[in-house]
Design an enzyme around this catalytic site. Structure first.
Site, PDB file in Angstrom:
ATOM      1  CB  CYS A  80       6.066   1.713   6.789  1.00 58.60           C
ATOM      2  SG  CYS A  80       5.517   3.261   6.050  1.00 58.60           S
ATOM      3  CG  LEU A  81       6.705   0.933   0.553  1.00 60.47           C
ATOM      4  CD1 LEU A  81       5.924   1.345  -0.692  1.00 60.47           C
ATOM      5  CD2 LEU A  81       7.816  -0.047   0.203  1.00 60.47           C
ATOM      6  N   GLY A 111       0.819  -1.200   0.000  1.00 59.93           N
ATOM      7  CA  GLY A 111       0.000   0.000   0.000  1.00 59.93           C
ATOM      8  C   GLY A 111       0.853   1.249   0.000  1.00 59.93           C
ATOM      9  CG  HIS A 140       0.950   6.489   5.935  1.00 62.25           C
ATOM     10  ND1 HIS A 140       2.149   6.926   6.459  1.00 62.25           N
ATOM     11  CD2 HIS A 140       1.158   5.204   5.540  1.00 62.25           C
ATOM     12  CE1 HIS A 140       3.035   5.934   6.394  1.00 62.25           C
ATOM     13  NE2 HIS A 140       2.460   4.885   5.849  1.00 62.25           N
ATOM     14  CD  GLN A 167       3.561   5.604   2.636  1.00 61.98           C
ATOM     15  OE1 GLN A 167       2.533   5.086   2.233  1.00 61.98           O
ATOM     16  NE2 GLN A 167       4.639   4.905   2.959  1.00 61.98           N
ATOM     17  CG  HIS A 223       0.452   0.777   7.318  1.00 63.82           C
ATOM     18  ND1 HIS A 223       1.537   0.180   7.921  1.00 63.82           N
ATOM     19  CD2 HIS A 223       0.962   1.743   6.516  1.00 63.82           C
ATOM     20  CE1 HIS A 223       2.642   0.779   7.499  1.00 63.82           C
ATOM     21  NE2 HIS A 223       2.324   1.718   6.644  1.00 63.82           N
ATOM     22  CD  GLU A 224      -0.696   2.188   3.087  1.00 63.98           C
ATOM     23  OE1 GLU A 224      -0.295   3.363   3.042  1.00 63.98           O
ATOM     24  OE2 GLU A 224       0.081   1.222   3.154  1.00 63.98           O
TER      25      GLU A 224
HETATM   26 ZN    ZN Z   1       3.342   3.071   5.560  1.00 61.95          ZN
END
Ligand code: ZN
Length: 153
Positions: free
Chosen positions: A89-90, A46, A135, A51, A131-132
């Site tokens: 997480c990226l 995701g 953000h 991000q 999670h997303e």
């Molecule tokens: Zn993330």
């Protein structure tokens, strides 16, 4: 389409609250396309707009369970149960930890055509949705970690 630069933890944009999308403009559609391409390139499950430095409530997710989801203004409307599993997480490369999340999550959102959609996910998809959406409110998964997992240290 373009690969966007993924912001890393410490970048203040990741701590900010994103604004809702009021109108699905060509710019928002391009953002969705670029986010999908960026998520694929980074091999992520995701990606949320902050991000990539855009403070709009836009999220893309792709799991085996869900296929590709493009969510505009997503809101969690129901949760059930609890799960503990590994998360990463990226924007926080190399860090993995066990988080506590709901086992099942239902989200309402708009799709790229402005239609209202509802998505219910369990396990990985439930984690990804939480999670997303976190953000979009300036929160990182590390706030939910109950145990960090060993890495190369
Ligand atoms: Zn993330």
């Amino acid at each position: 389409m373009a690969i966007l630069k993924i912001r890393k933890a410490g970048d203040e944009v990741l701590a900010k609250v994103s604004r809702p999308v009021e109108e699905i403009t060509p710019r928002i559609l391009t953002l969705l396309d670029d986010m999908v391409e960026t998520m694929h390139r980074a091999d992520g499950v995701g990606l949320a707009a902050p991000q990539v430095g855009v403070l709009r409530r836009v999220v893309v997710i792709e799991t085996e369970e869900s296929g590709l989801l493009e969510l505009i203004n997503p809101v969690i409307v129901a949760t059930k149960g609890e799960q503990r599993d590994a998360e990463g997480c990226l924007s926080v490369p190399g860090v993995y930890g066990v988080t506590v999340r709901p086992m099942r999550v239902t989200v309402k959102a708009l799709d790229r055509h402005g239609r209202e959609i509802e998505v219910t996910g369990e396990d990985l998809l439930a984690r990804a949705l939480c999670h997303e959406i976190d953000h979009l409110d300036g929160h990182l998964f590390t706030e939910h970690v109950v145990k960090y997992l060993g890495d190369n240290n």
